[in-house]
Each structure stands twice: as structure tokens, then as C-alpha cells.
Design an enzyme around this catalytic site. Structure first.
Site, PDB file in Angstrom:
ATOM      1  N   SER A 126       0.812  -1.224   0.000  1.00 51.21           N
ATOM      2  CA  SER A 126       0.000   0.000   0.000  1.00 51.21           C
ATOM      3  C   SER A 126       0.846   1.276   0.000  1.00 51.21           C
ATOM      4  O   SER A 126       1.818   1.401   0.756  1.00 51.21           O
ATOM      5  CB  SER A 126      -0.922   0.021   1.224  1.00 51.21           C
ATOM      6  OG  SER A 126      -1.631   1.235   1.245  1.00 51.21           O
TER       7      SER A 126
ATOM      8  N   SER B 203     -32.714  32.621 -11.153  1.00 56.26           N
ATOM      9  CA  SER B 203     -33.331  33.784 -11.813  1.00 56.26           C
ATOM     10  C   SER B 203     -34.734  33.439 -12.319  1.00 56.26           C
ATOM     11  O   SER B 203     -35.070  32.257 -12.498  1.00 56.26           O
ATOM     12  CB  SER B 203     -32.468  34.220 -12.992  1.00 56.26           C
ATOM     13  OG  SER B 203     -32.606  33.288 -14.057  1.00 56.26           O
TER      14      SER B 203
ATOM     15  N   HIS C 190     -21.540  -1.111   3.122  1.00 54.08           N
ATOM     16  CA  HIS C 190     -22.487  -1.365   2.025  1.00 54.08           C
ATOM     17  C   HIS C 190     -22.755  -2.859   2.069  1.00 54.08           C
ATOM     18  O   HIS C 190     -21.829  -3.659   2.261  1.00 54.08           O
ATOM     19  CB  HIS C 190     -21.860  -0.925   0.699  1.00 54.08           C
ATOM     20  CG  HIS C 190     -22.697  -1.203  -0.510  1.00 54.08           C
ATOM     21  ND1 HIS C 190     -24.066  -1.005  -0.544  1.00 54.08           N
ATOM     22  CD2 HIS C 190     -22.360  -1.673  -1.743  1.00 54.08           C
ATOM     23  CE1 HIS C 190     -24.518  -1.324  -1.747  1.00 54.08           C
ATOM     24  NE2 HIS C 190     -23.504  -1.744  -2.485  1.00 54.08           N
TER      25      HIS C 190
HETATM   26  N1  LIG Z   1     -16.748   5.643  -1.532  1.00 57.68           N
HETATM   27  C1  LIG Z   1     -17.542   5.979  -0.502  1.00 57.68           C
HETATM   28  O1  LIG Z   1     -17.430   7.045   0.089  1.00 57.68           O
HETATM   29  C2  LIG Z   1     -18.565   4.984   0.019  1.00 57.68           C
HETATM   30  C3  LIG Z   1     -19.805   5.452   0.522  1.00 57.68           C
HETATM   31  C4  LIG Z   1     -20.655   4.531   1.171  1.00 57.68           C
HETATM   32  C5  LIG Z   1     -20.273   3.195   1.252  1.00 57.68           C
HETATM   33  N2  LIG Z   1     -19.088   2.776   0.702  1.00 57.68           N
HETATM   34  C6  LIG Z   1     -18.667   1.390   0.873  1.00 57.68           C
HETATM   35  O2  LIG Z   1     -17.479   1.397   1.668  1.00 57.68           O
HETATM   36  C7  LIG Z   1     -16.644   0.290   1.313  1.00 57.68           C
HETATM   37  C8  LIG Z   1     -15.271   0.813   0.939  1.00 57.68           C
HETATM   38  O3  LIG Z   1     -15.418   1.607  -0.231  1.00 57.68           O
HETATM   39  P1  LIG Z   1     -14.367   2.753  -0.583  1.00 57.68           P
HETATM   40  O4  LIG Z   1     -14.936   3.476  -1.763  1.00 57.68           O
HETATM   41  O5  LIG Z   1     -14.012   3.501   0.659  1.00 57.68           O
HETATM   42  O6  LIG Z   1     -13.132   1.864  -1.043  1.00 57.68           O
HETATM   43  P2  LIG Z   1     -11.789   2.366  -1.701  1.00 57.68           P
HETATM   44  O7  LIG Z   1     -11.585   3.829  -1.465  1.00 57.68           O
HETATM   45  O8  LIG Z   1     -11.722   1.888  -3.120  1.00 57.68           O
HETATM   46  O9  LIG Z   1     -10.757   1.504  -0.829  1.00 57.68           O
HETATM   47  C9  LIG Z   1      -9.466   1.391  -1.165  1.00 57.68           C
HETATM   48  C10 LIG Z   1      -8.691   0.833   0.021  1.00 57.68           C
HETATM   49  O10 LIG Z   1      -8.916  -0.575   0.127  1.00 57.68           O
HETATM   50  C11 LIG Z   1      -7.617  -1.174   0.264  1.00 57.68           C
HETATM   51  N3  LIG Z   1      -7.579  -2.596  -0.051  1.00 57.68           N
HETATM   52  C12 LIG Z   1      -7.780  -3.201  -1.228  1.00 57.68           C
HETATM   53  N4  LIG Z   1      -7.626  -4.535  -1.079  1.00 57.68           N
HETATM   54  C13 LIG Z   1      -7.307  -4.747   0.225  1.00 57.68           C
HETATM   55  C14 LIG Z   1      -7.041  -5.900   1.003  1.00 57.68           C
HETATM   56  N5  LIG Z   1      -7.052  -7.112   0.466  1.00 57.68           N
HETATM   57  N6  LIG Z   1      -6.761  -5.729   2.322  1.00 57.68           N
HETATM   58  C15 LIG Z   1      -6.745  -4.506   2.894  1.00 57.68           C
HETATM   59  N7  LIG Z   1      -7.008  -3.382   2.191  1.00 57.68           N
HETATM   60  C16 LIG Z   1      -7.275  -3.508   0.880  1.00 57.68           C
HETATM   61  C17 LIG Z   1      -6.758  -0.321  -0.647  1.00 57.68           C
HETATM   62  O11 LIG Z   1      -5.433  -0.634  -0.382  1.00 57.68           O
HETATM   63  P3  LIG Z   1      -4.151   0.080  -1.014  1.00 57.68           P
HETATM   64  O12 LIG Z   1      -3.888   1.193  -0.051  1.00 57.68           O
HETATM   65  O13 LIG Z   1      -3.135  -0.987  -1.018  1.00 57.68           O
HETATM   66  O14 LIG Z   1      -4.544   0.554  -2.393  1.00 57.68           O
HETATM   67  C18 LIG Z   1      -7.207   1.043  -0.182  1.00 57.68           C
HETATM   68  O15 LIG Z   1      -6.627   1.403   1.050  1.00 57.68           O
HETATM   69  C19 LIG Z   1     -17.380  -0.426   0.172  1.00 57.68           C
HETATM   70  O16 LIG Z   1     -18.166  -1.445   0.727  1.00 57.68           O
HETATM   71  C20 LIG Z   1     -18.272   0.670  -0.408  1.00 57.68           C
HETATM   72  O17 LIG Z   1     -19.407   0.161  -1.103  1.00 57.68           O
HETATM   73  C21 LIG Z   1     -18.229   3.646   0.090  1.00 57.68           C
END
Ligand SMILES: NC(=O)c1ccc[n+]([C@@H]2O[C@H](COP(=O)([O-])OP(=O)(O)OC[C@H]3O[C@@H](n4cnc5c(N)ncnc54)[C@H](OP(=O)(O)O)[C@@H]3O)[C@@H](O)[C@H]2O)c1
Length: 321
Positions: free
Chosen positions: A43, A244, A101
Site C-alpha cells: 500500500s 433567476s 455497504h
Molecule cells: N466511496 C464511498 O465514500 C462509500 C460510501 C458509502 C459506502 N461505501 C462502501 O465502503 C466500502 C469501501 O469503499 P471505498 O470506496 O471507501 O473503497 P476504496 O476507497 O476503493 O478503498 C481502497 C482501500 O482498500 C484497500 N484494499 C484493497 N484490497 C485490500 C485488502 N485485500 N486488504 C486490505 N485493504 C485492501 C486499498 O489498499 P491500497 O492502499 O493498497 O490501495 C485502499 O486502502 C465499500 O463497501 C463501499 O461500497 C463507500
């Protein structure tokens, strides 16, 4: 804050430090918890985690072995692999898994051990907004659900967790099914899919008719945020009263023509595909194929004239960097 969450016992281990991982980790810390962040060894976010004063580990099985609560904040498509490879065997008996989620559980991609509490604390906003609201003392809405209540206290743990990440809510009691179906529908037809297509279509209509490209870009992209802020603060009615007189007359007489009967029928069809499981079946195939369709479409999106203008005018690149 900690005294208000008597059912939430540490250690809380957060898997992922992206949009939600970062926000939830910092909010939990400011609420008196001491979360451990589990990152992959590769990471690039390690330094950021350290700079935030958070504890971190890179061995997922070892981190899972410590968890009273494991928070699944890595991308949805990677959650099953993490569960199968690390959490399934290593999580202590009686631990809880919190999802932001519900799709991994609702779709059956993860079939959790029976002794675990399976909870949903789904913030109804992007991670940046969750953190921003928390630091500025504002609440953020959160949907709560329990799909497995092994301890008998799963709902209380979900509520305590939600209080730590989003202050006073509102906390909306729900189910994994409702959260997933609603979230998929809204992101597909409105927030992400529908909005993107409407922006591109308006831009293309103007440019094809010979209007200035840069001015079209500003009208179609940069004017969105102030209008979205008005809707967020005052509602649609409040937005319409603050624009407007000319814009208001155009909006009330032309808006309904954009969303025709055919468009409404399409909205219903998309909701049916979600509720019948068709969309999730397609998504599972997409994950198996390594997100092939998403990658192809993203390449087209990146090369769209609207993006080229945005980058030329100094907007951020595709990665947001
Ligand atoms: N995006 C939002 O604000 C949002 C809103 C509501 C709900 N959600 C939900 O929240 C959850 C996370 O979404 P997100 O958008 O926050 O995800 P994200 O930003 O894409 O998460 C990326 C992170 O996950 C890490 N990762 C990937 N594979 C991994 C593993 N095997 N072990 C540990 N870490 C790992 C990545 O690691 P690296 O640092 O190595 O790249 C990075 O730190 C999902 O279920 C999503 O549906 C998201």
C-alpha cells in the site's frame, strides 16, 4: 463520546484506507476508539496512516485475529477474497463484521461463520463528507441493519459504531436488502450513471450545434456544484426560488420533457433488474472477468472531449491527482 457506545468493544480493525476507511478511522479515533488499520504490504497509503497517528498492520490474518470488530472498508469486489483468505479462520469467536455497504452479504458472495455478528452501518455520503461533517460538528445519515445476531447485541453494536463515525445520525433502521437495492438504484440512475450521461448529452448537444467548447464545459460541469449546494441546503423548491426568473421558467416548463414517460419506464426496468438479482449476477461475472467492461468504458470516458477540456483547463486527472 466513548461512554455513549458501551456495546462497541475494541479492538476495531479496519481493512482498507480509502474513501471510507480513512474517514471512519479518523472519526472512530476522535470518538475515543483506537482503531488498527490493516493495509496490504504494497500500500502507498502507509505514510498517510502513520501521519494520522493511527496504528497499522500488514498481515491480514494477524490483524483479524486481534479484532473484536472488523470493518470491511476495502472495495466490494475484493471483500470475499479477504474474508475467505484471512477473516474466516482468524476472526475470534463471537467477533463482529461491520459493512459500509451490504452487497457482499446480500448477494451471498460472503457466507459468514455462524458465531459472528454481521452488521451494516452504511453512511449515506462519500467518505470525505463523512469526515468533513464530523469535524465541523454536523451529523451524517447512516443506515443500520443486522443480518446475523450471534451475540444478541448486534443492533446495539451497529448503533454504537454508527454513533462513533457519524455523531447523531439520523440512524435509519433498515435491512441489508433495502440498503443494497436503494443504493444500487440511486447510484445507477441518478448520482453516478444518470448524472454523467445527462452532463455528457447536454455538452455534446451544445458542441455539435457549434457552441464554444470551453463555455459549454463550464455551463455543464462547473455550474453543477452551486446548484447541488442549493438543493442540499434548501431543497428543490428552495433552489427554484433562488435562481433567476428566466431560469425558473425554463426549468419548470422544460425539465419534465427531459425525463419523459420512456425515461420513467427505464427507471422502473433498472429497479426490476436490481430486485430480481439480474444486476448482481452481471456484477459477479464482471468481477470474475477482472472488471473488463468497466475498464473499457472508463477508457472511453477518459478520452471524451469533455474530460480533455477539463484537463486542459487544469482540472484533476482521472485518478483525481
Ligand atoms: N466511496 C464511498 O465514500 C462509500 C460510501 C458509502 C459506502 N461505501 C462502501 O465502503 C466500502 C469501501 O469503499 P471505498 O470506496 O471507501 O473503497 P476504496 O476507497 O476503493 O478503498 C481502497 C482501500 O482498500 C484497500 N484494499 C484493497 N484490497 C485490500 C485488502 N485485500 N486488504 C486490505 N485493504 C485492501 C486499498 O489498499 P491500497 O492502499 O493498497 O490501495 C485502499 O486502502 C465499500 O463497501 C463501499 O461500497 C463507500
Amino acid at each position: 463520546m466513548r461512554d455513549e457506545s458501551p456495546h462497541l468493544e475494541g479492538p476495531v480493525v479496519i481493512f482498507g484506507f480509502g474513501a471510507q476507511g480513512r474517514a471512519q478511522a479518523l472519526n472512530l479515533k476522535d470518538s475515543g476508539m483506537d482503531p488498527i488499520i490493516c493495509l496490504r504490504g504494497s500500500s502507498r497509503r502507509m505514510e498517510e496512516v502513520k501521519a494520522c497517528g493511527l496504528r497499522f498492520m500488514t498481515d491480514a490474518r494477524a490483524a483479524a485475529g486481534l479484532a473484536r470488530v472488523a470493518s470491511m472498508l476495502l472495495p466490494d469486489g475484493l471483500q470475499k477474497a479477504l474474508y475467505d483468505e484471512a477473516l474466516k479462520d482468524a476472526l475470534p469467536k463471537g467477533a463482529a463484521i461491520v459493512f459500509a455497504h451490504g452487497i457482499s452479504i446480500h448477494s451471498g458472495m460472503i457466507r459468514p461463520r455462524e458465531d459472528l455478528d454481521i452488521l451494516l452501518a452504511a453512511p449515506l455520503c462519500h467518505g470525505d463528507a463523512l469526515r468533513e461533517n464530523f469535524t465541523s460538528g454536523k451529523a451524517a445519515a447512516c443506515m443500520l441493519a443486522v443480518s446475523q445476531d450471534a451475540s444478541g447485541h448486534a443492533a446495539d453494536i451497529a448503533l454504537d459504531y454508527a454513533r462513533c463515525i457519524s455523531r447523531s445520525g439520523p440512524f435509519i433502521k433498515s435491512t441489508f436488502k433495502e440498503e443494497v437495492e436503494m443504493d444500487l438504484f440511486v447510484e445507477q440512475v441518478l448520482l453516478c450513471g444518470g448524472l454523467a450521461e445527462l452532463i455528457r448529452s447536454a455538452f455534446e448537444t451544445l458542441v455539435d450545434a457549434g457552441f464554444n467548447e470551453e463555455a459549454s464545459y463550464f455551463c455543464c460541469v462547473k455550474e453543477l456544484l452551486p446548484i447541488a449546494r442549493l438543493v442540499d441546503t434548501y431543497g428543490i423548491d428552495g433552489m427554484l426560488t433562488r435562481i433567476s426568473d428566466t431560469a425558473r421558467f425554463g426549468a419548470v416548463t422544460r425539465g419534465k420533457r427531459v425525463i419523459s414517460e420512456q425515461t420513467r419506464a427505464e427507471l422502473e426496468a433498472i429497479l426490476s433488474e436490481i430486485r430480481s438479482g439480474q444486476f448482481i449476477a452481471e456484477l459477479r461475472r464482471e468481477v470474475e472477468l477482472g472488471y473488463k467492461t468497466s475498464a473499457e468504458e472508463m477508457t472511453k470516458s477518459r478520452d471524451h472531449p469533455l474530460e480533455l477540456i477539463g484537463r486542459r483547463l487544469g482540472g484533476s486527472g482521472p485518478s483525481g491527482s
